[in-house]
Design an enzyme around this catalytic site. Structure first.
Site, PDB file in Angstrom:
ATOM      1  NE  ARG A 162      18.339 109.073  97.332  1.00 29.00           N
ATOM      2  CZ  ARG A 162      19.828 108.672  97.387  1.00 29.00           C
ATOM      3  NH1 ARG A 162      21.368 109.338  96.961  1.00 29.00           N
ATOM      4  NH2 ARG A 162      20.109 107.771  97.417  1.00 29.00           N
ATOM      5  CB  SER A 236      15.791 105.393 101.189  1.00 28.44           C
ATOM      6  OG  SER A 236      17.335 104.734 101.374  1.00 28.44           O
ATOM      7  CD  GLU A 331      15.033 107.943  98.671  1.00 29.75           C
ATOM      8  OE1 GLU A 331      15.380 108.796  97.911  1.00 29.75           O
ATOM      9  OE2 GLU A 331      14.030 107.219  98.663  1.00 29.75           O
TER      10      GLU A 331
HETATM   11  N1  EPU Z   1      22.594 100.737 109.404  1.00 24.79           N
HETATM   12  C1  EPU Z   1      21.644 100.383 110.601  1.00 24.79           C
HETATM   13  N2  EPU Z   1      20.644  99.657 111.165  1.00 24.79           N
HETATM   14  C2  EPU Z   1      19.965  99.173 109.656  1.00 24.79           C
HETATM   15  C3  EPU Z   1      21.335  98.868 108.626  1.00 24.79           C
HETATM   16  C4  EPU Z   1      21.632 100.032 108.879  1.00 24.79           C
HETATM   17  O1  EPU Z   1      22.457 100.766 112.301  1.00 24.79           O
HETATM   18  O2  EPU Z   1      19.538  97.793 109.822  1.00 24.79           O
HETATM   19  C5  EPU Z   1      23.383 101.914 109.648  1.00 24.79           C
HETATM   20  C6  EPU Z   1      24.756 101.050 109.250  1.00 24.79           C
HETATM   21  O3  EPU Z   1      25.774 101.807 110.186  1.00 24.79           O
HETATM   22  C7  EPU Z   1      25.203 101.501 107.932  1.00 24.79           C
HETATM   23  C8  EPU Z   1      23.690 102.866 107.510  1.00 24.79           C
HETATM   24  O4  EPU Z   1      23.186 102.905 108.759  1.00 24.79           O
HETATM   25  O5  EPU Z   1      26.259 101.732 107.999  1.00 24.79           O
HETATM   26  C9  EPU Z   1      23.756 103.370 106.638  1.00 24.79           C
HETATM   27  O6  EPU Z   1      23.388 101.936 105.725  1.00 24.79           O
HETATM   28  P1  EPU Z   1      23.806 101.607 104.062  1.00 24.79           P
HETATM   29  O7  EPU Z   1      24.750 101.866 103.756  1.00 24.79           O
HETATM   30  O8  EPU Z   1      22.802 100.147 103.917  1.00 24.79           O
HETATM   31  O9  EPU Z   1      22.392 102.839 103.485  1.00 24.79           O
HETATM   32  P2  EPU Z   1      21.923 104.019 103.861  1.00 24.79           P
HETATM   33  O10 EPU Z   1      22.321 105.577 104.341  1.00 24.79           O
HETATM   34  O11 EPU Z   1      21.151 103.833 104.887  1.00 24.79           O
HETATM   35  C10 EPU Z   1      22.399 105.171 101.683  1.00 24.79           C
HETATM   36  C11 EPU Z   1      20.844 105.050 100.970  1.00 24.79           C
HETATM   37  C12 EPU Z   1      20.925 104.103  99.858  1.00 24.79           C
HETATM   38  C13 EPU Z   1      21.762 103.717  98.810  1.00 24.79           C
HETATM   39  C14 EPU Z   1      22.853 102.887 100.338  1.00 24.79           C
HETATM   40  C15 EPU Z   1      24.000 102.797  99.628  1.00 24.79           C
HETATM   41  C16 EPU Z   1      19.510 107.204 101.802  1.00 24.79           C
HETATM   42  C17 EPU Z   1      18.321 107.592 101.816  1.00 24.79           C
HETATM   43  N3  EPU Z   1      19.671 106.007 100.891  1.00 24.79           N
HETATM   44  O12 EPU Z   1      20.807 104.311 102.701  1.00 24.79           O
HETATM   45  O13 EPU Z   1      19.857 104.934  98.698  1.00 24.79           O
HETATM   46  O14 EPU Z   1      21.302 102.529  98.123  1.00 24.79           O
HETATM   47  O15 EPU Z   1      23.093 104.696 100.768  1.00 24.79           O
HETATM   48  O16 EPU Z   1      24.705 104.002  98.557  1.00 24.79           O
HETATM   49  O17 EPU Z   1      20.547 107.881 101.187  1.00 24.79           O
HETATM   50  C18 EPU Z   1      17.011 105.020  97.962  1.00 24.79           C
HETATM   51  O18 EPU Z   1      17.262 106.050  98.014  1.00 24.79           O
HETATM   52  O19 EPU Z   1      16.418 104.259  97.695  1.00 24.79           O
HETATM   53  C19 EPU Z   1      18.217 104.162  98.248  1.00 24.79           C
HETATM   54  C20 EPU Z   1      18.308 103.150  98.556  1.00 24.79           C
END
Ligand code: EPU
Length: 335
Positions: A162, A236, A331
């Protein structure tokens, strides 16, 4: 071009913050952009795409610029690859939709990310195991100091998670005009992240098209993330923190169920998990709320002031720091 002075930025940010800019100018060519910059020379400059990664914390006493240049064309092609040059003002998802219809591959995992092509390069947007940097060949910019155009190779963009040179050294002095993406005609898909394969619901990946993957990505995103246009947010709010292997081992000894992603130089932990452990899901300050389905997102439930959002973000940051000794970093860009 259109130029308006002292107008509300409400239509220019997806967080739906109602502050004012001294000037908002929209342009349809690099010539118009140069002319606007000359008229308002000396003013701070803020290029915005869809305003989907910004938090306006106060009135902006400068020049907000929005590109209305939205064309895309193939600039080179081989048997297996195609290079697409897209202008910075094109919505990223409109480009991805067009590419998916032609089964041109490489960006389908980035489907439904709000924002423009220019913003995608600034922020190195990413989702489901793909980042913009993986497909960006070069970025053309107007340097506002010299008024010259120049091209950055992918390497010169210094892309990171990012992050890019356009958020640091070149912030405010480089306006992206177009991006060249290097894409594939029949290449493999990246399906091993975040429930994508399950959402596709079939074993024979050799029959999938970019459109199938795009549809699955959109379904997974819709299930978790607030819909831009329906709920105010900037996606995010926090980055997922990367901690040292030692720090991670110490946390894991206490929380064996912690999700994690090993990297070369550390371990990435989902901020969502840390925030959830702190009991912050659904927490509110004024009109701002931590999103229940994906707590690394902060939403504007209606009428949130910038102060509400900043205070809630601080509350979350403090809670995670107190419990895990990890400092979350935003972010979104605070303006
Ligand atoms: N999780 C929890 N509780 C929750 C939701 C998620 O514990 O309520 C944990 C779970 O273990 C899950 C992990 O968080 O496996 C990861 O969640 P998710 O796959 O939804 O992705 P993220 O890491 O939270 C990142 C990006 C998103 C992108 C997703 C999918 C960042 C800051 N965010 O989120 O990007 O869509 O991966 O690749 O890296 C953005 O940048 O605005 C954005 C939405």
């Amino acid at each position: 071009m259109t130029i308006r002075e002292h107008i509300s930025l409400l239509p220019y940010n997806t967080f739906r913050i109602d502050v004012e800019a001294a000037v908002v100018a929209e342009y349809e060519s690099v010539g118009e952009l140069k002319s606007i910059l000359r008229t308002y020379s000396g003013m701070p400059v803020l290029p915005v795409g869809e305003g989907s990664n910004l938090l306006f914390t106060r009135n902006f006493g400068g020049l907000v610029l929005r590109s209305r240049m939205q064309r895309a064309k193939a600039v080179r092609e081989t048997a297996g690859e195609v290079w697409i040059e897209a202008e910075a003002g094109l919505r990223l998802d409109d480009l991805i939709a067009q590419l998916a219809d032609m089964d041109i591959r490489g960006m389908e995992n980035l489907s439904h990310i709000p924002g423009t092509v220019g913003a995608a390069a600034v922020q190195n947007v990413g989702a489901y195991g793909v980042e913009a940097k993986d497909v960006i060949e070069k970025v053309s910019v107007l340097d506002t100091l010299t008024m010259q155009t120049r091209t950055y190779t992918g390497e010169q963009c210094c892309f990171a998670y990012r992050d890019s040179v356009f958020k640091h050294g070149k912030r405010g002095t480089c306006i992206i005009t177009s991006v060249v993406f290097r894409l594939s005609k029949g290449g493999p898909f990246r399906l091993d992240y975040g429930g994508l394969r399950q959402a596709l619901g079939q074993d024979d990946v050799s029959r999938l098209s970019a459109l199938d993957v795009r549809r699955a990505v959109i379904a997974v995103r819709r299930a978790k993330l607030p819909e831009v246009g329906e709920v105010g947010s900037a996606g995010s709010f926090f980055k997922n923190p990367v901690v040292t292997k030692d720090t991670f081992a110490a946390i894991k000894a206490q929380y064996s169920e912690i999700p994690f992603f090993p990297l070369e130089d550390g371990v990435k932990i989902p901020a969502a998990w840390l925030i959830e452990q702190c009991g912050m899901k659904g927490r509110t300050v004024g009109g701002a709320q931590v999103w229940e389905k994906q707590p690394l997102v902060i939403v504007n439930r209606g009428g949130a002031s910038p102060g509400d959002i900043v205070a809630l973000a601080q509350l979350v940051t403090d809670a995670v720091r107190d419990r895990f000794s990890i400092t979350l970093t935003p972010e979104v860009n605070y303006i």
